[in-house]
Write an enzyme that holds these catalytic residues in place. Structure first.
Site, PDB file in Angstrom:
ATOM      1  N   LYS A  41      -1.744   8.900   0.880  1.00  0.00           N
ATOM      2  CA  LYS A  41      -0.343   8.921   0.463  1.00  0.00           C
ATOM      3  C   LYS A  41      -0.119   9.991  -0.610  1.00  0.00           C
ATOM      4  CE  LYS A  41       0.815   5.529   3.120  1.00  0.00           C
ATOM      5  NZ  LYS A  41      -0.290   5.816   4.027  1.00  0.00           N
ATOM      6  N   ASP A  42       1.096  10.514  -0.646  1.00  0.00           N
ATOM      7  CA  ASP A  42       1.446  11.582  -1.568  1.00  0.00           C
ATOM      8  C   ASP A  42       1.204  11.189  -3.015  1.00  0.00           C
ATOM      9  OD1 ASP A  42       3.272  11.696   0.922  1.00  0.00           O
ATOM     10  OD2 ASP A  42       3.376  13.722   0.123  1.00  0.00           O
ATOM     11  N   LYS A  43       0.834  12.187  -3.814  1.00  0.00           N
ATOM     12  CA  LYS A  43       0.633  11.952  -5.250  1.00  0.00           C
ATOM     13  C   LYS A  43       1.967  11.904  -5.997  1.00  0.00           C
ATOM     14  CE  LYS A  43      -1.606  13.745  -9.406  1.00  0.00           C
ATOM     15  NZ  LYS A  43      -2.718  14.548  -9.942  1.00  0.00           N
TER      16      LYS A  43
ATOM     17  N   LYS B 107       1.647   2.401  -6.095  1.00  0.00           N
ATOM     18  CA  LYS B 107       1.098   3.379  -7.043  1.00  0.00           C
ATOM     19  C   LYS B 107       2.127   4.476  -7.319  1.00  0.00           C
ATOM     20  CE  LYS B 107      -1.256   6.375  -3.668  1.00  0.00           C
ATOM     21  NZ  LYS B 107      -0.419   7.551  -3.864  1.00  0.00           N
TER      22      LYS B 107
END
Length: 361
Positions: A75-77, A46
């Site tokens: 998880k980080d954006k 993503k």
């Protein structure tokens, strides 16, 4: 949030802007998936989406509740991230037609159980920083060598405290009964930020004590620290950056049971050899507290909080560290792996010796 850094080098200048080109995260699963069972496991890439946003998009596509979708970690954006999610296998055919510009299904398999939060070993990171001079690159390499040799403090990163860095303040008011929050998820998030804030304050204090021990004689330390001479002499003998105090709650590393540090040279050796690591307290009910001289420090950061507490590794050992300097671009690139719950930005901050914010200009 101000904190102390364990390494002793001078601050290093570089530019870091968190984005999918310069920040890549790959989840390291806790176990191999069985290849059979009632749960469809998807390996997903993503971009510029948080895990919550990813789950929401898939849930809306399938017309199901988000709780049917399992994942091991958030998880980080502002990154390119790879992680596993699980779905009931009955949705496999519909997922074959799923398309989204920022989501790509790379692999699929099956498993007997739903993926649960925390079911991961850790994460593998790629980070690129820019505007790095040749001198700074040499300093970065030296800092990497020290982290590879000794490990690093396991602070909570700025992400834990919200966009304005103030979540822990609201969390403290809620924990002390001075403010109400009806949304249970938000209440848990805010109180957790307060627990994390107390942990970070304690860890900074322990690093401060460790630096004092490293830089002063026993006689000079006696008026500075409220420990008897024999404890100070034991501290002076320790070769690690982080000095263990009698009564510290240790944990087998990278996972295992908790036990109390007895001050022995054998236990100091096990820490040096990465067999064990000290832990810090996340205040709350039923959490194991430090003893002896470690408690004299810990008690100042303990609060009664009406939720379960726990211990968290205070010190971690990043693995498979690689560093490359691309002089013609003035870039420095890192690859490294961290255990679950640890922050790549804290790794960068320990090298830079300064706070690093998301999309820092």
């Amino acid at each position: 949030m101000d904190r102390l850094y364990a390494l002793d080098h001078a601050p290093i200048d570089f530019h870091f802007r968190q984005n999918p080109n310069d920040f890549v995260v790959k989840e390291l699963p806790l176990y191999e998936f069985s290849g059979e069972g009632e749960h469809l496991v998807l390996y997903i890439r993503k971009k510029n989406l948080s895990t919550f946003e990813l789950v929401g998009i898939i849930a809306r596509y399938l017309g199901i509740k988000q709780k049917e979708i399992g994942y091991a970690g958030l998880k980080d954006k502002h990154a390119l991230t790879y992680q596993y999610i699980s779905l009931p296998r009955k949705y496999e055919e519909r997922m074959n037609d799923f398309e989204h510009p920022n989501i790509k299904i790379l692999e699929k398999t099956y498993h007997n159980n739903k993926i649960r939060m925390g079911h991961l070993k850790g994460n593998r990171f790629f980070i690129r920083v820019k505007k790095v001079s040749p001198t700074a690159a040499l300093k970065i390499q030296e800092a990497l060598g020290k982290i590879e040799e000794m490990g690093m403090p396991n602070f909570f990163g700025y992400q834990r405290f919200g966009n304005d860095g103030q979540n822990h303040i609201l969390g403290e008011l809620i924990a002390k009964g001075e403010k109400k929050e009806r949304n249970p998820k938000l209440r848990k998030l805010l109180v957790s930020a307060y627990q994390s804030h107390l942990f970070n304050l304690w860890l900074s204090k322990r690093i401060e004590i460790s630096k004092l021990v490293a830089n002063f004689s026993v006689s000079e330390l006696e008026p500075l620290l409220n420990f008897p001479r024999n404890e100070l002499e034991k501290l002076k003998k320790q070769n690690h950056i982080f000095k263990l105090l009698s009564g510290d709650v240790m944990q087998h590393y990278p996972h295992g049971r908790l036990f109390e540090f007895d001050g022995s040279e054998e236990e100091v050796r096990r820490f040096l050899e990465r067999e064990t690591a000290p832990t810090g307290l996340l205040s709350g009910k039923r959490a194991k507290l430090a003893g002896e001289y470690a408690w004299l420090v810990e008690k100042d950061f303990v609060q009664e909080i009406a939720t379960d507490g726990q211990r968290r590794y205070a010190w971690i050992f990043p693995e498979d560290i690689e560093g490359r300097y691309i002089e013609e671009e003035a870039w420095f690139e890192f690859n490294f792996s961290l255990p679950k719950g640890s922050y790549a930005t804290v790794f960068l901050e320990e090298i830079a010796k300064k706070e690093i914010r998301q999309n820092d200009e």
